[in-house]
Scaffold this motif. Structure first.
Motif, short mmCIF file in Angstrom:
data_model
loop_
_atom_site.label_atom_id
_atom_site.label_comp_id
_atom_site.label_asym_id
_atom_site.label_seq_id
_atom_site.Cartn_x
_atom_site.Cartn_y
_atom_site.Cartn_z
N VAL A 195 12.71 -16.97 -9.87
CA VAL A 195 13.76 -16.58 -10.81
C VAL A 195 15.09 -16.48 -10.10
O VAL A 195 15.43 -15.45 -9.52
CB VAL A 195 13.42 -15.24 -11.51
N GLY A 196 15.84 -17.56 -10.09
CA GLY A 196 17.21 -17.55 -9.63
C GLY A 196 17.42 -17.04 -8.23
O GLY A 196 18.45 -16.45 -7.94
N SER A 197 16.45 -17.23 -7.34
CA SER A 197 16.62 -16.69 -6.00
C SER A 197 16.30 -17.74 -4.93
O SER A 197 16.11 -17.40 -3.77
CB SER A 197 15.71 -15.47 -5.79
N GLY A 198 16.23 -18.99 -5.32
CA GLY A 198 16.00 -20.04 -4.34
C GLY A 198 14.64 -19.98 -3.67
O GLY A 198 14.46 -20.46 -2.56
N GLY A 199 13.66 -19.37 -4.33
CA GLY A 199 12.33 -19.30 -3.77
C GLY A 199 12.10 -18.16 -2.81
O GLY A 199 11.03 -18.04 -2.23
N THR A 200 13.10 -17.30 -2.60
CA THR A 200 12.93 -16.16 -1.70
C THR A 200 12.93 -14.87 -2.51
O THR A 200 13.41 -14.82 -3.64
CB THR A 200 14.06 -16.11 -0.67
N ILE A 201 12.39 -13.81 -1.93
CA ILE A 201 12.29 -12.54 -2.64
C ILE A 201 12.74 -11.41 -1.74
O ILE A 201 12.85 -11.54 -0.53
CB ILE A 201 10.86 -12.27 -3.12
N VAL A 202 12.99 -10.26 -2.36
CA VAL A 202 13.15 -9.02 -1.62
C VAL A 202 11.74 -8.47 -1.39
O VAL A 202 11.00 -8.28 -2.36
CB VAL A 202 14.00 -8.00 -2.40
N PRO A 203 11.34 -8.21 -0.15
CA PRO A 203 9.96 -7.76 0.10
C PRO A 203 9.66 -6.45 -0.62
O PRO A 203 10.55 -5.65 -0.90
CB PRO A 203 9.92 -7.58 1.62
N VAL A 204 8.38 -6.24 -0.90
CA VAL A 204 7.94 -4.98 -1.47
C VAL A 204 8.28 -3.86 -0.48
O VAL A 204 7.95 -3.94 0.69
CB VAL A 204 6.43 -5.01 -1.74
N GLN A 205 8.91 -2.81 -0.97
CA GLN A 205 9.38 -1.77 -0.06
C GLN A 205 9.17 -0.37 -0.63
O GLN A 205 10.12 0.34 -0.92
CB GLN A 205 10.86 -1.98 0.27
N PRO A 206 7.93 0.05 -0.83
CA PRO A 206 7.74 1.44 -1.26
C PRO A 206 8.16 2.40 -0.17
O PRO A 206 7.92 2.16 1.01
CB PRO A 206 6.24 1.53 -1.55
N ARG A 207 8.79 3.47 -0.57
CA ARG A 207 9.30 4.43 0.41
C ARG A 207 8.20 5.34 0.91
O ARG A 207 8.24 5.80 2.05
CB ARG A 207 10.42 5.25 -0.23
N CYS A 208 7.22 5.62 0.10
CA CYS A 208 6.20 6.60 0.46
C CYS A 208 4.86 6.13 -0.08
O CYS A 208 4.68 6.05 -1.30
CB CYS A 208 6.58 7.97 -0.12
N VAL A 209 3.94 5.77 0.81
CA VAL A 209 2.66 5.21 0.41
C VAL A 209 1.56 6.25 0.64
O VAL A 209 1.53 6.91 1.69
CB VAL A 209 2.35 3.93 1.21
N LYS A 210 0.67 6.37 -0.32
CA LYS A 210 -0.48 7.27 -0.18
C LYS A 210 -1.70 6.45 0.24
O LYS A 210 -1.89 5.32 -0.23
CB LYS A 210 -0.77 7.99 -1.49
N PRO A 211 -2.57 6.98 1.09
CA PRO A 211 -3.67 6.20 1.67
C PRO A 211 -4.89 6.08 0.76
O PRO A 211 -6.03 6.32 1.19
CB PRO A 211 -4.00 6.98 2.95
N TRP A 212 -4.65 5.70 -0.49
CA TRP A 212 -5.76 5.40 -1.41
C TRP A 212 -5.73 3.90 -1.65
O TRP A 212 -4.95 3.39 -2.46
CB TRP A 212 -5.60 6.15 -2.73
N VAL A 213 -6.60 3.17 -0.95
CA VAL A 213 -6.57 1.72 -0.98
C VAL A 213 -7.50 1.23 -2.09
O VAL A 213 -8.70 1.51 -2.08
CB VAL A 213 -7.00 1.14 0.39
N VAL A 214 -6.93 0.50 -3.06
CA VAL A 214 -7.70 0.08 -4.24
C VAL A 214 -7.82 -1.44 -4.26
O VAL A 214 -6.93 -2.16 -3.79
CB VAL A 214 -7.03 0.57 -5.54
N PRO A 215 -8.92 -1.96 -4.81
CA PRO A 215 -9.07 -3.41 -4.92
C PRO A 215 -8.16 -3.97 -6.01
O PRO A 215 -7.69 -3.24 -6.89
CB PRO A 215 -10.55 -3.58 -5.28
N ASN A 216 -7.94 -5.26 -5.96
CA ASN A 216 -7.08 -5.94 -6.93
C ASN A 216 -7.87 -6.21 -8.20
O ASN A 216 -8.12 -7.35 -8.58
CB ASN A 216 -6.57 -7.25 -6.31
N MET A 217 -8.23 -5.12 -8.88
CA MET A 217 -9.05 -5.20 -10.09
C MET A 217 -8.48 -4.22 -11.12
O MET A 217 -8.35 -3.03 -10.85
CB MET A 217 -10.50 -4.83 -9.78
N ASP A 218 -8.15 -4.74 -12.28
CA ASP A 218 -7.59 -3.92 -13.36
C ASP A 218 -8.73 -3.43 -14.23
O ASP A 218 -9.34 -4.21 -14.97
CB ASP A 218 -6.61 -4.76 -14.18
#
Length: 496
Positions: A195-218
């Motif tokens: 979307v209008g960015s020449g194929g580049t993105i701003v990386p994901v940047q959460p400020r505070c991450v909690k250590p609950w690691v979940v699978p990619n399943m909705d």
């Protein structure tokens, strides 16, 4: 014979000099008076100039705060999780909707109105929304769908006219005014490379991450996940698999608003370490408790190296618990994959059992008074409908234990809003034993914690989703956004 000390001729001239001095008396006073007029005039001008300068700075700070507040509302609302406005909810955030201002607009005006400019509030506050460098409009529903849903920009223009002046009004100047403009950007990396960015993105940047690691399943798509759940994000491009907003926690329309349990994938009888219930990542695992489906099994993330940050002294525990109450080190979470040179590869840590520290840490984090009460607030903040908001936009209400003391009052910032990492269960080795296992993070969930129970299970409502897209190999960061959302919020026209 000596010459006289005072010459006769000089003595004879004394009366003449005396008369000249008498004629010059008062000249010094005239010069001093003229100088005082100039000095007072310059001082008066300086006072008025400084007054206007300070008012200008106050106006800029108000505009900056208002723009960031509106951008934060856009992030928390999940607007970027509905990039096509499929559920026609944009107007409720940045309106006008039904003839009234949207929530982001009202928030910006409220924040700008809290700060006095020159002792008075602003007389004019204009809020507009735009995409990139496009022209601004007060109604974001008229903007291009996909682009605005990924990269919304809010601009605040603030003017204060007829500022009080102390001396310049002597010359008839009564129209002093100051103005300031600030723009803030809310950016969701999911699919932003197209979307209008020449194929580049701003990386994901959460400020505070909690250590609950979940699978990619909705767990809400499809219902029951009997044939395999849809993912939260598409691994190939980071796009949200089921964009849109759902009500009542059901998830029939989209992932935003879904409500489910994060269940510990650890046997309750494990002696100090995590012995997984199942070595296969699971959603809607029927464990025969009240916290059954819909649920998503999580495993503890590796905490450290490095000490967790921002830990309240009253909530101190082991490193895993401290990472829940505070924040884990950002360098422990790489988006997409951990490059070979990464000092801390993304990993889950099965050498600990997360059940008790999760309960203690989450309870302290959200100020929940009673972990046996999972059906109503016992002091923690809530959404407009506890556990499953029935209307949009989702409104956060301060709980009775909120440190601000604003019980049952709408707030835009809450410690109940957290980010958790999503891992690619397809590319992850089988979980077994009390070991550390490297994983691949493909995105982050921003969720609202409704309640935590005594078994380390956390009830959450999804507020936003961010996929890694083509930002692979980059660590999360704390430098470009406000709050703890995986959706960056930043000023793009900061104060000079």
């Amino acid at each position: 014979m000596k010459r006289p000390a005072i010459r006769r001729r000089f003595v004879e001239r004394l009366p003449i000099l005396d008369r000249q001095r008498r004629n010059e008396q008062g000249v010094t006073m005239i010069i001093v008076a003229l100088a005082m007029v100039a000095i007072i005039g310059l001082a008066a001008l300086s006072i008025d100039v400084i007054t206007l300068y300070l008012a200008r700075e106050e106006a800029q700070r108000s505009a900056d705060s208002a723009a960031l507040a509106a951008a934060k509302i856009i992030s928390v609302s999940g607007l970027t999780g509905d990039p096509n406005n499929a559920t026609a909810n944009w107007g409720k955030i940045c309106g006008p909707d039904d003839g009234t201002n949207g929530l982001a607009t009202r928030t910006a005006k409220a924040v700008a109105g809290q700060d006095a400019v020159g002792g008075l509030v602003a007389t004019t506050i204009n809020i507009t929304y735009s995409v990139g460098s496009g022209a601004g409009t007060a109604d974001c529903t008229t903007l291009a769908a996909t682009a605005f849903g990924i990269n919304p920009i809010v601009t605040v223009q603030l003017t204060r006219a007829s500022l009080p002046s102390f001396f310049s009004r002597i010359w008839g100047n009564t129209g002093n005014s100051v103005s300031a403009t600030a723009a803030a950007e809310t950016y969701n990396p999911s699919n932003s490379g197209s979307v209008g960015s020449g194929g580049t993105i701003v990386p994901v940047q959460p400020r505070c991450v909690k250590p609950w690691v979940v699978p990619n399943m909705d767990p809400r798509h499809p219902d029951g996940c009997t044939n395999g759940c849809n993912p939260f994000v598409r691994v190939a491009d980071g796009a949200i698999q089921n964009p849109g907003v759902s009500l009542n926690g059901i998830g029939t329309t989209g992932v935003i608003g879904e409500t489910f349990w994060l269940e510990s994938d650890c046997l309750p009888t494990s002696p100090g370490f995590c012995s997984p219930r199942t070595t296969t990542p699971q959603a809607n695992y029927n464990i025969g408790t009240v916290e059954g489906p819909p649920n998503l099994l999580y495993v503890p993330g590796q905490v450290g190296p490095g000490t967790p940050l921002a830990i309240p002294s009253s909530c101190n525990g082991n490193d895993y618990q401290n990472a829940i109450v505070g924040c884990d080190q950002p360098a422990n979470y790489y988006c997409g994959f951990s490059p070979a040179t990464a000092p801390n590869p993304d990993a889950v840590d099965l050498t600990i059992n997360p059940r008790v520290p999760t309960t203690d840490g989450a309870q302290c984090l959200v100020h929940q008074g009673d972990p046996t009460n999972i059906n109503s607030s016992s002091g923690q903040d809530t959404l407009n409908t506890f556990g499953a908001p029935s209307s949009y936009p989702f409104q956060i209400l301060a709980g009775s234990n909120n440190p601000t003391g604003l019980n049952n009052t709408p707030v835009s910032i809450s410690s109940s809003i957290v980010s958790v990492p999503i891992y690619d269960q397809v590319a992850t080795p089988t979980l077994s034993g009390n070991i550390r296992t490297e994983v691949t993070f493909v995105g982050f969930l921003q969720v609202f914690i409704n309640a935590v129970d005594q078994l380390g299970n956390v009830n959450v409502t999804v507020l936003n989703v961010a996929g890694c897209s083509n930002g692979s190999g980059l660590p999360v960061s704390t430098t470009t956004q406000v709050g703890n959302s995986p959706v960056p919020v930043r000023l793009i026209t900061p104060s000079p």
